[in-house]
Design a protein around this motif. Structure first.
Motif, PDB file in Angstrom:
ATOM      1  N   MET A  60       0.826  -1.212   0.000  1.00 23.57           N
ATOM      2  CA  MET A  60       0.000   0.000   0.000  1.00 23.57           C
ATOM      3  C   MET A  60       0.860   1.262   0.000  1.00 23.57           C
ATOM      4  SD  MET A  60      -3.027  -0.978  -0.443  1.00 23.57           S
ATOM      5  CE  MET A  60      -2.362  -2.352  -1.353  1.00 23.57           C
ATOM      6  N   LEU A  61       2.005   1.225   0.698  1.00 21.63           N
ATOM      7  CA  LEU A  61       2.913   2.370   0.630  1.00 21.63           C
ATOM      8  C   LEU A  61       3.413   2.571  -0.797  1.00 21.63           C
ATOM      9  CD1 LEU A  61       5.016   1.912   3.886  1.00 21.63           C
ATOM     10  CD2 LEU A  61       3.184   3.556   3.463  1.00 21.63           C
ATOM     11  N   ALA A  62       3.703   1.476  -1.477  1.00 23.70           N
ATOM     12  CA  ALA A  62       4.143   1.563  -2.871  1.00 23.70           C
ATOM     13  C   ALA A  62       3.035   2.115  -3.760  1.00 23.70           C
ATOM     14  CB  ALA A  62       4.594   0.189  -3.361  1.00 23.70           C
ATOM     15  N   VAL A  63       1.813   1.642  -3.563  1.00 28.41           N
ATOM     16  CA  VAL A  63       0.685   2.094  -4.386  1.00 28.41           C
ATOM     17  C   VAL A  63       0.437   3.586  -4.185  1.00 28.41           C
ATOM     18  CG1 VAL A  63      -1.822   1.898  -4.702  1.00 28.41           C
ATOM     19  CG2 VAL A  63      -0.411  -0.168  -4.581  1.00 28.41           C
ATOM     20  N   VAL A  64       0.429   4.035  -2.944  1.00 30.82           N
ATOM     21  CA  VAL A  64       0.232   5.461  -2.653  1.00 30.82           C
ATOM     22  C   VAL A  64       1.297   6.286  -3.361  1.00 30.82           C
ATOM     23  CG1 VAL A  64       0.421   7.184  -0.801  1.00 30.82           C
ATOM     24  CG2 VAL A  64      -1.011   5.168  -0.496  1.00 30.82           C
TER      25      VAL A  64
END
Length: 134
Positions: A60-64
């Motif tokens: 999710m950090l990567a997606v954000v």
């Protein structure tokens, strides 16, 4: 400088996608266990659900971060640039803080913390410089 920041942020996101894969998909493999210092298959089995959950945090950090990069790159308005920058700061800033937490938990994890934290820290600094200079 914005381009440098976006490249650094993109590389940081890719590192975190890889970490997701290790934690959520490949956790039980001997090679993954070696990366994380998990000696036995039994220990890996016990920690599997925790690693799976943590893997998704990394994803999710990567997606954000990737969404923020896309918004800045599209750059059709100052609003989309500001929103994109906020997402990159949130994603990469969280990655950098997580690396700091890792190393404060144990100095033995300094190498892993550097691998996951240097790129996002540099991305945050470069993006801040780029925005101030704009």
């Amino acid at each position: 400088m914005t381009a440098v920041a976006l490249v650094l942020a993109g590389l940081a996101a890719l590192v975190h996608v890889y970490i997701f894969w290790l934690e959520a998909v490949a956790w039980m493999r001997p090679s993954t266990r070696a990366v994380f210092g998990i000696a036995s298959e039994d220990d890996a089995r016990v920690t599997r659900s925790l690693a799976y959950n943590q893997g998704f945090y990394n994803l999710m950090l990567a997606v954000v971060t990737l969404v923020g990069i896309a918004m800045i790159a599209a750059g059709s308005s100052s609003g989309s640039t500001a929103a994109g920058a906020a997402l990159v700061f949130a994603g990469c800033g969280s990655m950098a803080v997580a690396a700091l937490v890792l190393v404060t938990a144990s100095r033995d994890h300094a190498g892993a913390a550097a691998k996951q934290g240097v790129l996002p820290l540099l991305a945050v600094v470069a993006l801040a410089v780029a925005l101030v200079a704009a």
